[in-house]
Design an enzyme around this catalytic site. Structure first.
Site, PDB file in Angstrom:
ATOM      1  N   HIS A 207     -37.709  -8.844 -32.776  1.00 33.60           N
ATOM      2  CA  HIS A 207     -36.318  -8.786 -33.223  1.00 33.60           C
ATOM      3  C   HIS A 207     -35.703  -7.469 -32.761  1.00 33.60           C
ATOM      4  CE1 HIS A 207     -32.819  -8.522 -35.849  1.00 33.60           C
ATOM      5  NE2 HIS A 207     -32.992  -9.793 -36.162  1.00 33.60           N
ATOM      6  N   CYS A 245     -31.196 -11.956 -31.319  1.00 32.06           N
ATOM      7  CA  CYS A 245     -30.290 -11.803 -32.461  1.00 32.06           C
ATOM      8  C   CYS A 245     -28.935 -11.319 -31.961  1.00 32.06           C
ATOM      9  CB  CYS A 245     -30.858 -10.823 -33.489  1.00 32.06           C
ATOM     10  SG  CYS A 245     -29.772 -10.605 -34.923  1.00 32.06           S
ATOM     11  N   HIS A 272     -31.322 -15.906 -33.531  1.00 35.07           N
ATOM     12  CA  HIS A 272     -30.486 -15.662 -34.710  1.00 35.07           C
ATOM     13  C   HIS A 272     -29.049 -15.597 -34.200  1.00 35.07           C
ATOM     14  CE1 HIS A 272     -33.847 -13.317 -37.091  1.00 35.07           C
ATOM     15  NE2 HIS A 272     -34.166 -14.562 -36.827  1.00 35.07           N
ATOM     16  N   ASP A 317     -27.403 -16.782 -38.882  1.00 33.25           N
ATOM     17  CA  ASP A 317     -27.881 -15.552 -39.497  1.00 33.25           C
ATOM     18  C   ASP A 317     -26.985 -15.225 -40.687  1.00 33.25           C
ATOM     19  OD1 ASP A 317     -29.636 -13.482 -39.820  1.00 33.25           O
ATOM     20  OD2 ASP A 317     -29.161 -12.479 -37.950  1.00 33.25           O
ATOM     21  N   HIS A 318     -26.869 -13.978 -41.015  1.00 28.11           N
ATOM     22  CA  HIS A 318     -26.194 -13.560 -42.245  1.00 28.11           C
ATOM     23  C   HIS A 318     -24.870 -14.295 -42.452  1.00 28.11           C
ATOM     24  CE1 HIS A 318     -28.282  -9.489 -41.269  1.00 28.11           C
ATOM     25  NE2 HIS A 318     -29.138 -10.392 -41.683  1.00 28.11           N
ATOM     26  N   TYR A 331     -27.524 -13.877 -47.511  1.00 29.39           N
ATOM     27  CA  TYR A 331     -28.405 -15.044 -47.503  1.00 29.39           C
ATOM     28  C   TYR A 331     -28.066 -16.066 -48.584  1.00 29.39           C
ATOM     29  CZ  TYR A 331     -31.212 -12.808 -43.957  1.00 29.39           C
ATOM     30  OH  TYR A 331     -31.626 -12.236 -42.781  1.00 29.39           O
TER      31      TYR A 331
END
Length: 356
Positions: A207, A245, A272, A317-318, A331
Site C-alpha cells: 500500500h 490506492c 483502493h 475506499d474511505h 468506514y
C-alpha cells in the site's frame, strides 16, 4: 474485477456481513484478524473461523488487509528474523486456507495520518482531511488524543492504543532509519518471504504511503511512480505487487494516477479507489466517489485499470459520514455502498463501450 468491501470483523466493525451482502455487485470482503498483534503468527483455527463466518453469509474472503509487519523488520534489527519466520507461518496458513492476496504497508510508526477525522463539508457530511499546517502544530506523542476525540469510540487501524502508548519509543527506534535503509529492509523482507508466496500463490500488494510525503521527519518510500517501479524491479517477481490506492497516491497532485496504473501492468493485485478534493499544497480532504465531488477523474482511473487487463480485487475506499450514521471514520456503510455501486457502474459502461 471483483468488487469488495473492507470489513474489520464482528465486534469491531459497525457494518455487518448481512449489510455488505446486500450491496449490489459486492462479491466478498477484505478482512483481517484485528486483535492479533503485529509479529505474531496467525493461528490456523482463527483463519478458518473467520473464513467460515464470512462464507456463511454468502460472501468470500478475497484478501487480507493487513498482516501487519513488525517494527523490527522495518528497522532491520536482529530480532527481525523471528518476526519474518512468524510472517511466513501466517502466509503459509493463509495459502492453505485458499486466501491469496495480502495488502500490507511499510510505513514507520503511523499507517496513515490525518489532521481531522470529521471535517464538515458544505453538504453536511463529514470526511477525513489532512492539512500540513495543522499537522506541523501537533506533537506526535499526543496525536492520539487529538485523533481519538473524533473516532466515534472506535479503535482506529494503525492507531491502536497500545501502539500509541509507545510513540516516543518508536520514534527513537526509527531515528537512524532513512529512506535508503527502509527500502533495503523492505527488499530483504520480500526476498525472505518469496518462497512461501510462490509456493502458495500469495500476492503481496504494498500500500502506498499516506500521505505521499514524509511526516514528522519519518521516511516515506512508496510515494509515486518512480518508487513503485524501483520496488517492482528490486524484487522482480509476480508475487511482488501493489495495492493501487488512488487516495494515497493522489494526495500528491503531481502523481498521474492513470499513468501510474499503466506503468504497473501485471503488478497491481488490489485497488483502493476513492476520490479527494485538493485545497492547497499539503491540504486535501476526502470526497464522495463521484468524480464531480472531488478533484480526481474516476472514469479515467477505472478506464486505465480496464486497459491494462486488470482482473483483481477492488474496494471503494474511505467514505463520507452521511445520513446520521455513526461508524469508524471513513468506514461507514452508506457512502461506501454508494461508492461500490458507482465504481461498478463505471466498469460496466467501460466494458460495454469496448465491446463495440
Amino acid at each position: 474485477m471483483d468488487m469488495t468491501l473492507r470489513w474489520f470483523g464482528e465486534g469491531v466493525d459497525s457494518v455487518s456481513l448481512e449489510q455488505i451482502r446486500q450491496i449490489p455487485g459486492v462479491k466478498g470482503v477484505i478482512t483481517t484478524l484485528y486483535d492479533i498483534p503485529a509479529g505474531e503468527a496467525w493461528p490456523m483455527e482463527r483463519i478458518l473461523q473467520m473464513k467460515e463466518q464470512v462464507e456463511a453469509k454468502g460472501l468470500k474472503v478475497l484478501g487480507i488487509e493487513s498482516v501487519n509487519i513488525h517494527d523490527a523488520i522495518k528497522v532491520g534489527i536482529p530480532e527481525r528474523e523471528q518476526y519474518i519466520a512468524n510472517y511466513i507461518t501466517t502466509l503459509e496458513r493463509l495459502g492453505q486456507a485458499d486466501i491469496h492476496v495480502v495488502c500490507y504497508n511499510f510505513m514507520p510508526v503511523f499507517d496513515w495520518t490525518r489532521s481531522d477525522l470529521a471535517k464538515v463539508r458544505p453538504d453536511g457530511s463529514t470526511v477525513l482531511a489532512y492539512d500540513q499546517k495543522e499537522i506541523d502544530k501537533l506533537d506526535p506523542e499526543h496525536m492520539f488524543e487529538s485523533m481519538g476525540e473524533k473516532s466515534n469510540g472506535f479503535e482506529l487501524p494503525g492507531w491502536e492504543p497500545e501502539r500509541m502508548a509507545r510513540i516516543k519509543e518508536l520514534f527513537e527506534l526509527y531515528k537512524d532509519v532513512n529512506a535508503d535503509v527502509l527500502f533495503d529492509n523492505l527488499v530483504y523482507f520480500l526476498k525472505a518471504i518469496q518462497p512461501v508466496c510462490e509456493q502458495y500463490d500469495i500476492k503481496m500488494a504494498i500500500h502506498p504511503d499516506d500521505p505521499a510525503w514524509p511526516v514528522f521527519g519519518l521516511a516515506r518510500i512508496i510515494t509515486g511512480k518512480e518508487q513503485l517501479l524501483k520496488l517492482m524491479k528490486a524484487v522482480d517477481a509476480p508475487f511482488n505487487g501493489v495495492t493501487l490506492c488512488t487516495g494515497s497516491l493522489g494526495s500528491n497532485p503531481d502523481n498521474d494516477i492513470p499513468d501510474i496504473i499503466r506503468s504497473l501492468k501485471g503488478r497491481i493485485h488490489f485497488a483502493h479507489v476513492r476520490n479527494l478534493q485538493y485545497n492547497a499544497p499539503g491540504d486535501f480532504q476526502e470526497a464522495a466517489h463521484l468524480s464531480a465531488d472531488g478533484s480526481m477523474d474516476m472514469y479515467a482511473i477505472m478506464k486505465a485499470l480496464y486497459d491494462i487487463g486488470f482482473d483483481g480485487i477492488v474496494r471503494p475506499d474511505h467514505g463520507r459520514a452521511i445520513w446520521g450514521e455513526v461508524s469508524m471514520p471513513g468506514y461507514g456503510l452508506y457512502d461506501r455502498a454508494l461508492g461500490a455501486c458507482y465504481l461498478n457502474g463505471l466498469w460496466e459502461a467501460i466494458e460495454k463501450q469496448n465491446r463495440n
